[in-house]
Design an enzyme around this catalytic site. Structure first.
Site, PDB file in Angstrom:
ATOM      1  N   GLY A  49       0.842  -1.191   0.000  1.00  0.00           N
ATOM      2  CA  GLY A  49       0.000   0.000   0.000  1.00  0.00           C
ATOM      3  C   GLY A  49       0.874   1.236   0.000  1.00  0.00           C
ATOM      4  O   GLY A  49       2.099   1.151   0.167  1.00  0.00           O
ATOM      5  N   GLN A  54       3.116   9.817   1.864  1.00  0.00           N
ATOM      6  CA  GLN A  54       4.411   9.187   1.544  1.00  0.00           C
ATOM      7  C   GLN A  54       4.996   9.706   0.233  1.00  0.00           C
ATOM      8  O   GLN A  54       6.184   9.480  -0.032  1.00  0.00           O
ATOM      9  CB  GLN A  54       4.267   7.663   1.470  1.00  0.00           C
ATOM     10  N   CYS A 103       7.786  -0.956   5.666  1.00  0.00           N
ATOM     11  CA  CYS A 103       7.148   0.275   5.193  1.00  0.00           C
ATOM     12  C   CYS A 103       8.082   0.933   4.191  1.00  0.00           C
ATOM     13  O   CYS A 103       9.293   1.001   4.438  1.00  0.00           O
ATOM     14  CB  CYS A 103       6.891   1.211   6.370  1.00  0.00           C
ATOM     15  N   LEU A 104       7.537   1.419   3.091  1.00  0.00           N
ATOM     16  CA  LEU A 104       8.374   2.049   2.060  1.00  0.00           C
ATOM     17  C   LEU A 104       9.048   3.324   2.570  1.00  0.00           C
ATOM     18  O   LEU A 104      10.042   3.770   1.994  1.00  0.00           O
ATOM     19  CB  LEU A 104       7.548   2.341   0.809  1.00  0.00           C
ATOM     20  N   HIS A 145      -2.356  -0.067   8.579  1.00  0.00           N
ATOM     21  CA  HIS A 145      -1.057   0.574   8.331  1.00  0.00           C
ATOM     22  C   HIS A 145      -1.245   1.842   7.492  1.00  0.00           C
ATOM     23  O   HIS A 145      -0.662   2.894   7.800  1.00  0.00           O
ATOM     24  CB  HIS A 145      -0.151  -0.436   7.618  1.00  0.00           C
ATOM     25  N   GLU A 146      -2.064   1.763   6.450  1.00  0.00           N
ATOM     26  CA  GLU A 146      -2.238   2.927   5.558  1.00  0.00           C
ATOM     27  C   GLU A 146      -3.013   4.050   6.251  1.00  0.00           C
ATOM     28  O   GLU A 146      -2.668   5.225   6.110  1.00  0.00           O
ATOM     29  CB  GLU A 146      -2.925   2.513   4.251  1.00  0.00           C
ATOM     30  N   HIS A 149      -0.774   5.931   8.473  1.00  0.00           N
ATOM     31  CA  HIS A 149       0.026   6.942   7.763  1.00  0.00           C
ATOM     32  C   HIS A 149      -0.732   8.267   7.677  1.00  0.00           C
ATOM     33  O   HIS A 149      -0.155   9.340   7.891  1.00  0.00           O
ATOM     34  CB  HIS A 149       0.355   6.482   6.341  1.00  0.00           C
TER      35      HIS A 149
HETATM   36 NI    NI Z   1       4.046   2.351   5.254  1.00  0.00          NI
END
Ligand code: NI
Length: 191
Positions: A49, A54, A103-104, A145-146, A149
């Site tokens: 995701g 981000q 996580c990216l 998780h998203e 963010h």
């Molecule tokens: Ni993430």
């Protein structure tokens, strides 16, 4: 469409609460292009995701998609492309599960996070239609998780610091046990 740069932890945009969009903003070419870019950027980075902050834009939009076997998270069940706008999420049972997450925006770091097993997810899609869905298992974890963010919350905030690890050490010491546990879990609860 274009692939955008993903910002890393330390960029203040990841710590803001992203703002809601109006219906009119959602219809605008700028926001529709942002959604296209989120989709393209997630695909290029192999995340499960990606949230708009981000890529540096603090609005409440995220995308989730697991298409076939994801190279970063091969144990995750498929998620059809889902664009969530102004999402809210709430648990619908008391059951929790510990998930080892990456996580990216956390280069080369993973940590163990406790997630609700079953959540009610409400959101608008990119056309502005309302959705209310129950999501379970690892997929419920991905959406938590998203939405985290969009609230300025990251894995490192929820993880016991002693569970933090590099991807190399995950492979070396933790992957086998985690994948065995989480695969049995995913088979039991579905997604
Ligand atoms: Ni993430």
């Amino acid at each position: 469409m274009s692939v955008r740069d993903i910002v890393s932890i330390g960029d203040p945009v990841l710590r803001e609460r992203a703002r809601e969009l109006t219906a009119e903003e959602l219809r605008s070419p700028e926001i529709q292009r942002l959604i296209d870019d989120l989709i393209e950027t997630r695909r290029a980075a192999d995340g499960a995701g990606l949230a708009a902050n981000q890529i540096g834009v603090a609005v409440r939009i995220a995308v989730a998609e697991v298409d076939g076997v994801n190279p970063r998270y091969p144990y995750k069940p498929p998620i059809p492309l889902t664009v969530i706008v102004n999402p809210t999420i709430e648990p619908v049972s008391d059951e929790n599960v510990e998930i080892n997450e990456g996580c990216l925006s956390l280069p080369d770091l993973r940590g163990v996070v406790r997630r609700h097993v079953e959540v009610r997810l409400r959101y608008l899609d990119r056309e502005g239609h309302r959705h209310e869905e129950i999501r379970r298992g690892l997929t419920a974890g991905t959406f938590q998780h998203e939405v985290d963010h969009l609230d300025g919350i990251m894995v490192v905030d929820r993880a016991d610091p002693r569970t933090l690890m590099t991807w190399e050490q995950f492979d070396r010491h933790h992957r086998d046990e985690f994948v065995a546990r989480i695969t049995a879990f995913a088979e039991r609860v579905g997604s």
